[in-house]
Design an enzyme around this catalytic site. Structure first.
Site, PDB file in Angstrom:
ATOM      1  N   GLY A   1      -7.220   3.437  10.537  1.00 53.44           N
ATOM      2  CA  GLY A   1      -8.561   2.099  10.272  1.00 53.44           C
ATOM      3  C   GLY A   1      -8.812   2.208   9.212  1.00 53.44           C
ATOM      4  N   THR A   2      -7.576   2.588   8.133  1.00 55.33           N
ATOM      5  CA  THR A   2      -8.139   2.395   6.968  1.00 55.33           C
ATOM      6  C   THR A   2      -7.376   0.739   6.647  1.00 55.33           C
ATOM      7  OG1 THR A   2      -5.840   3.552   6.572  1.00 55.33           O
ATOM      8  CG2 THR A   2      -7.913   4.470   5.980  1.00 55.33           C
ATOM      9  N   GLY A   3      -6.093   0.743   7.130  1.00 53.79           N
ATOM     10  CA  GLY A   3      -5.421  -0.293   6.637  1.00 53.79           C
ATOM     11  C   GLY A   3      -5.914  -1.858   7.154  1.00 53.79           C
ATOM     12  N   CYS A   4      -6.597  -1.422   8.752  1.00 52.66           N
ATOM     13  CA  CYS A   4      -7.162  -2.888   9.352  1.00 52.66           C
ATOM     14  C   CYS A   4      -8.875  -2.981   8.238  1.00 52.66           C
ATOM     15  CB  CYS A   4      -8.004  -2.495  10.088  1.00 52.66           C
ATOM     16  SG  CYS A   4      -6.735  -2.260  11.995  1.00 52.66           S
TER      17      CYS A   4
ATOM     18  N   THR B   1      -8.719   9.372   8.959  1.00 53.27           N
ATOM     19  CA  THR B   1      -7.738   8.137   7.880  1.00 53.27           C
ATOM     20  C   THR B   1      -7.459   6.578   8.827  1.00 53.27           C
ATOM     21  OG1 THR B   1      -5.599   8.717   7.803  1.00 53.27           O
ATOM     22  CG2 THR B   1      -6.836   8.842   5.724  1.00 53.27           C
TER      23      THR B   1
ATOM     24  N   LYS C   1       0.794  -1.339  -0.029  1.00 57.57           N
ATOM     25  CA  LYS C   1      -0.259   0.025  -0.115  1.00 57.57           C
ATOM     26  C   LYS C   1       0.894   1.209   0.129  1.00 57.57           C
ATOM     27  CE  LYS C   1      -2.096  -1.645   3.647  1.00 57.57           C
ATOM     28  NZ  LYS C   1      -2.453  -1.548   5.089  1.00 57.57           N
TER      29      LYS C   1
END
Ligand SMILES: Cc1ncc(COP(=O)(O)OP(=O)(O)O)c(N)n1
Ligand SMILES: Cc1ncsc1CCOP(=O)(O)O
Ligand SMILES: [Mg+2]
Length: 557
Positions: free
Chosen positions: A271-274, A269, A236
């Site tokens: 928590g975007t990865g989870c 932003t 990412k």
């Protein structure tokens, strides 16, 4: 564990007594169904026939299920809480194994309490020994012991796919997994992972500190991580310096894909990865291919971020976003499996109520003939029809299109598209903005936007459209006061567009070939109204056009 073309996980199993054979003239009858405590739909079936007595048997349908193994975030922006919301938004059941409890808010992480390893193991066993889990997704794994426990349980209870989000540092910069866990990721999890989704820092840490500063570095990192055992890798690029776009690199071991979208300007932003990893897991649980799952997840996160730009939760620098508030997608109930394939634009049939009236065709008969003649996508462009009739006509056209694997779009009317669960919409420069349409329709529906200039094409891409329609290529009588851009105008827009393009306006059998031969790879086909619908036999005219397009494409290759 996972392969292209894996089938949807609806399993109907019927248990019958040993030695049972279905007697002649006996049939199964669905008599009742209800959802029980274990989230299984129990279907009660009866055997019916000449012979008595009637016997009852039970069967089960499993709901797509993701198990998340992650840490709790008290602020609920990331971790277990984000995973639950993401799965709920994607229509998938989510069970949880909590590895750590964090005291966390929008300012940072104030404390971490790691759950004892034997209790993590107990949670895992409770879920996996009882429930049918399709996909396991991992987040914060705070100790090497917990990584090992996970590894053991996955060997004992195999699942269809493992999604590893190698969480090491929170968005606020707090360390969530120390260096010892790195070894666990490398040795135990990567070789088991169907996909790993590191950000730049995590990818660098997994690769012994290698510098990742450019898209080209990301490509190399994806390949190296694949070499370490992960079947698919998504690096990412959210933190990529000086990049106007959000660029992610996806590598499936064979092909590298650069997934680009516009960067959304927001502080929300956290928590975007989870969320991204959970969405991938959810789509895989529903039966999507890996690339499809990644694309849907990316689009979901972007849409949620865009619509949470203005929300204000907490006083810290990085707020959470809203997974559910404005995303009213019912797309997961849709009958279509595949989201959008640019090659669908090849022969794009656009209906016209006036022409159908003139030739005495009903909308559905005209659509049926076009589809039989080779139309690869259909748009209902019904400018003078009552809304009620439009919805009814759209529903019957949808049945025809679905039966033939052809997407059906609605021109202008997002409400009609929602009402009949069409595959998407086509909108112009004065219709509803594409961004708003995306929020209403959700990430899976197809959105096309009419563009006459490179600037409009850029805006359509930023707004999250899937394709653009460019024209009028030739003069047309079908649309009043329509500017003709010509073949040169079409080529200019195609060259500037990051999206696939369909040409429209005055295109017919006699002039389609030069359009297809403009020599730009993202020109995928032609959209026509009068060429096929202003005729007595729609089937014949569509077939003729299809043949010309095939010839033109063969000549270009
Ligand atoms: C494929 C395709 N391209 C362009 C148009 C035109 O849309 P719009 O500019 O909104 O004009 P109307 O069709 O609504 O009159 C289209 N319909 N389809
Ligand atoms: C809807 C539309 N948008 C640009 S030109 C056009 C009309 C195309 O109709 P035809 O194929 O009959 O020229
Ligand atoms: Mg319009």
């Amino acid at each position: 564990m996972w392969g292209e073309g894996s089938s949807l996980n609806i399993a109907v199993s019927l248990s019958v007594p040993q030695g049972f054979r279905q007697p002649k003239g006996l049939s199964l009858l669905l008599v009742n169904s209800r959802i029980n405590r274990n989230k299984q739909t129990r279907i009660f079936m009866e055997m019916q026939g000449n012979e008595s007595p009637t016997t009852s048997y039970q069967s089960t349908i499993n709901i797509p299920h993701v198990l998340t193994v992650a840490g709790s975030d008290s602020g609920a922006g990331a971790g277990i809480q984000a995973d639950l919301k993401a799965c709920a938004a994607r229509g998938v059941y989510c069970s949880t194994v909590i590895t750590a409890v964090t005291a966390q808010n929008t300012v940072g992480v104030q404390g971490v309490n790691v759950v004892p390893e034997d209790f993590v193991a107990e949670q895992m066993k409770s879920v996996l020994s009882d429930m049918h889990v399709d996909v396991v997704k991992t987040g914060m794994l705070p100790s090497i012991g917990i990584v090992k426990i996970l590894h053991q349980h996955l060997r004992e209870y195999p699942v269809r796919a493992l999604v590893v989000d190698p969480v090491m540092v929170s968005t606020s910069g707090d360390v969530l997994a120390g260096p010892s866990v790195l070894a666990g990721f490398r040795e135990e999890l990567l070789p088991m992972a169907d996909i790993i989704t590191p950000n730049l820092k995590e990818a660098s840490a997994l690769l012994d500190g290698v510098k990742i500063k450019t898209v080209s570095d990301m490509r190399s990192a994806a390949k190296l991580l694949h070499d370490m055992g992960a079947r698919n890798v998504l690096v990412k690029g959210g933190d990529l310096p000086d990049s106007l776009d959000a660029v992610d690199i996806f590598f499936d071991g064979e092909h590298l894909y650069e997934l680009r979208s516009s960067r959304i300007k927001t502080h929300n932003t956290h928590g975007t990865g989870c969320t991204l990893a959970s969405c991938i897991a959810a789509e895989l649980a529903k039966g999507a291919s890996m690339l499809e799952a990644v694309k849907v997840a990316k689009c979901f996160v972007e849409t949620a971020l865009d619509y949470s730009k203005e929300i204000f939760i907490g006083n810290g620098p990085q707020g959470p976003f809203d997974h559910l508030m404005k995303l009213k997608s019912n797309a997961h109930n849709s009958g279509r499996q595949v989201r959008f394939n640019p090659s669908d634009l090849f022969l794009y049939a656009v209906t016209d109520s006036g022409m159908n009236r003139r030739w005495g065709h009903s909308i559905s008969d005209a659509v049926k003939a076009a589809v039989q003649g080779g139309a690869t996508i259909v748009q209902l462009r019904e400018k003078d029809i009552e809304t009620r009739d439009f919805v009814e006509a759209a529903k019957s056209c949808l049945q025809i299109c679905r039966a033939n694997g052809v997407p059906l779009l609605i021109n202008d009317r997002i409400d009609v598209a929602l009402a009949c669960d069409a595959d998407g919409v086509h909108i112009g420069q004065s219709d509803m903005p594409a961004r708003t349409a995306r929020a209403l329709l959700g990430p899976e529906k197809i959105i096309g936007v009419s563009c006459k200039t490179p600037e409009q094409a850029e805006q359509a891409w930023i707004a999250g459209a899937d394709y653009i329609g460019c024209g009028g290529v030739y003069p047309t009588n079908t649309k009043a006061n329509n500017l003709t851009v010509g073949l040169d105008g079409l080529k200019t827009v195609c060259l500037a567009s990051k999206l696939p393009v369909v040409a429209i306006g005055g295109i017919k059998v006699s002039n389609a070939r030069p359009v297809m031969e403009i020599g730009v790879p993202n020109l995928k086909g032609v959209a026509v109204v009068s060429a096929i619908f202003d005729s007595e036999c729609v089937l014949t005219e569509t077939r003729k056009l299809h043949a010309v397009l095939m010839e033109a494409t063969a000549a270009v290759k």
